[in-house]
Design a protein around this motif. Sequence first.
Motif, short mmCIF file in Angstrom:
data_model
loop_
_atom_site.label_atom_id
_atom_site.label_comp_id
_atom_site.label_asym_id
_atom_site.label_seq_id
_atom_site.Cartn_x
_atom_site.Cartn_y
_atom_site.Cartn_z
N ASP A 263 0.83 -1.21 0.00
CA ASP A 263 0.00 0.00 0.00
C ASP A 263 0.86 1.25 0.00
O ASP A 263 0.60 2.20 -0.76
CB ASP A 263 -0.92 -0.02 1.22
N GLU A 264 1.87 1.28 0.84
CA GLU A 264 2.74 2.45 0.88
C GLU A 264 3.50 2.63 -0.43
O GLU A 264 3.69 3.76 -0.90
CB GLU A 264 3.72 2.32 2.04
N ALA A 265 3.90 1.52 -1.03
CA ALA A 265 4.65 1.61 -2.28
C ALA A 265 3.77 2.12 -3.41
O ALA A 265 4.21 2.94 -4.23
CB ALA A 265 5.24 0.25 -2.65
N LEU A 266 2.52 1.64 -3.48
CA LEU A 266 1.61 2.13 -4.52
C LEU A 266 1.31 3.62 -4.35
O LEU A 266 1.28 4.38 -5.33
CB LEU A 266 0.32 1.32 -4.51
N GLU A 267 1.10 4.03 -3.11
CA GLU A 267 0.89 5.46 -2.86
C GLU A 267 2.14 6.26 -3.19
O GLU A 267 2.07 7.37 -3.76
CB GLU A 267 0.49 5.66 -1.40
N HIS A 268 3.26 5.69 -2.84
CA HIS A 268 4.55 6.34 -3.14
C HIS A 268 4.74 6.49 -4.65
O HIS A 268 5.16 7.56 -5.14
CB HIS A 268 5.67 5.50 -2.53
N ILE A 269 4.40 5.46 -5.42
CA ILE A 269 4.57 5.51 -6.88
C ILE A 269 3.64 6.54 -7.49
O ILE A 269 4.02 7.30 -8.40
CB ILE A 269 4.34 4.12 -7.47
N ALA A 270 2.39 6.61 -6.99
CA ALA A 270 1.46 7.62 -7.53
C ALA A 270 1.99 9.03 -7.30
O ALA A 270 1.93 9.89 -8.19
CB ALA A 270 0.09 7.43 -6.88
N ASP A 271 2.51 9.29 -6.09
CA ASP A 271 3.09 10.61 -5.82
C ASP A 271 4.31 10.86 -6.69
O ASP A 271 4.51 11.98 -7.19
CB ASP A 271 3.48 10.71 -4.34
N ARG A 272 5.12 9.85 -6.87
CA ARG A 272 6.35 10.04 -7.66
C ARG A 272 6.03 10.29 -9.13
O ARG A 272 6.75 11.03 -9.80
CB ARG A 272 7.26 8.82 -7.52
N ARG A 274 3.44 11.92 -10.36
CA ARG A 274 3.09 13.34 -10.50
C ARG A 274 4.32 14.21 -10.33
O ARG A 274 4.51 15.19 -11.07
CB ARG A 274 2.03 13.69 -9.46
N HIS A 275 5.15 13.86 -9.37
CA HIS A 275 6.33 14.66 -9.09
C HIS A 275 7.32 14.60 -10.25
O HIS A 275 7.83 15.64 -10.70
CB HIS A 275 6.99 14.14 -7.81
N GLU A 276 7.59 13.40 -10.75
CA GLU A 276 8.58 13.26 -11.81
C GLU A 276 8.10 13.83 -13.13
O GLU A 276 8.90 14.36 -13.91
CB GLU A 276 8.95 11.78 -11.96
#
Length: 523
Positions: A263-272, A274-276
């Motif tokens: 769950d944390e990794a999927l949320e992390h990837i979604a944020d990344r 947008r950021h990248e």
Amino acid sequence: MAAQPAEPELGPATPRQAADPATTASGPAPAAARPAPGPAADEGLARRLKALACTAPLHDLDNRKVNLAGEYGGYAMAEVGLAAIDLVTLHMDFDTGADREIVLGRLLPRVAAQHPARPVAEHQRVARWVLESLINVGSVDRGFRAVYGTFGPDGAYQRRDYDFKLIEEVPGPDGGVYLRTTDEAVNVLVGALDTDVTSAQIAAEVKLEVLIKRGRLADAQLAAEQARYRTVQYAETLRRALEATRRNVRAVDWMQAVPDLIDEALEHIADRYRHENAILTNIRKIRDEAEGADHKRQAAELVDIVKDCIRRHTQLQTRLLEAGPLFRAEQDRQAFAAPAARAGLDLYGQLLAPVLRLPVEQAVRPTDAFFARGAGLRTPTAVRITDLVELLLTPPVEREHLGAELPDPDLVATPDDSRFSEAQLEAALQLLDLPPDAPRRLSGLLAEARRQDPELPYLVALLSVHAASPPVGTAYRQGEQRLLFAVDDGTQLTDPEFGGADLIVGSALLDAAGMAADRQDAQ
């Protein structure tokens, strides 16, 4: 006025005083001024010692290069080692590692740049030696070990072993051997140890965005490379959890730890994402608006690095979505696997220890029974009905994979590389079509053939030599009417191109009536 006491003369501090800041020249400090012993007070020191240990193999490269037979003193081995770790980290994938030959090929220009005048074989040897040293080829477990000290809960000094690896060899799905960098190697690259992956990734990308907006592309490239290393390390954490699940599903905490990680990794990837993507837009804008060639080149390199980060995040997201089905499949496979046909026997606890306490007359019976059945397998006299029923009622296993599809071969026409053409063969056979009652010398045939074609005598000589031992039986069975033969009567051949015997070449008629009778008898 009273005299002041003289100040004590300061001398060199003893090792005890230098190591213990609480010890002063006037004597030991109060107990309250000492640092509290224990893991909480010593954790920072242990982390720094581990970080220092991870760099020791790199420094050891420059110390051991004097042992190489040759002039290798001018090579900066630690620099080559860091480049090797960098190349392996960036070329390894989620499923497979980095190919050894590709890494050596990419490492060779950096080695050659240090000494361009040296031969290529020496550059290759340096690159291979550095890579094998980081793998630690020659050791038992191919790992490194460092010894450091900490204080235990009781305040006693304890020495601990820290085992780590920098580059390890792992099997690939195709049966090959690939290279992977460990967490310690990635931490050597980014200058940290045991750092939280998520927080380090966010911090690196925030720093990257700020540097890009300020136009500091050189610092932004370093931050982008560190962010990419953290992405690789994050993927390695998931890969190890999935590999442990394939071996034993009970060894991984799928109740809380791994689901939280996913769950944390999927949320992390979604944020990344947008950021990248925002970072990529800013970099492209700077690249298009930059006037200097160096500025454009740095911006283009940043675009490639951020694109690679996005690609790795896409790959990581795919593996995260496949983690749940993989866990359920492995749980079914391991839970419903066929149990062992027979439980293992504890020879010491169940046989040896009880038998040693028995008298000899009582110990004979169990030992005879054990050795009678443990001597070897024997065929049972009859099949059990339960085994027969289970065998008959078990449904056949469906074959899902019938093997890899065979590729269609690319058929290439064989080129005609014969020396003689069809016209030359026909001319030679016509020349050797002699009447049965008029044989000729080989010298005359060669002279006549040379008048027709300069290459024709070679073919005539070849056919004549083969006729020196004619296959009479084969020609007889095939029903041929005439057979070419050659006989050596001792005359020496006189020819400008050939030597040897001047053969008598002629043709003989075969018995057609006899051949027909033989075929009728055979039928």
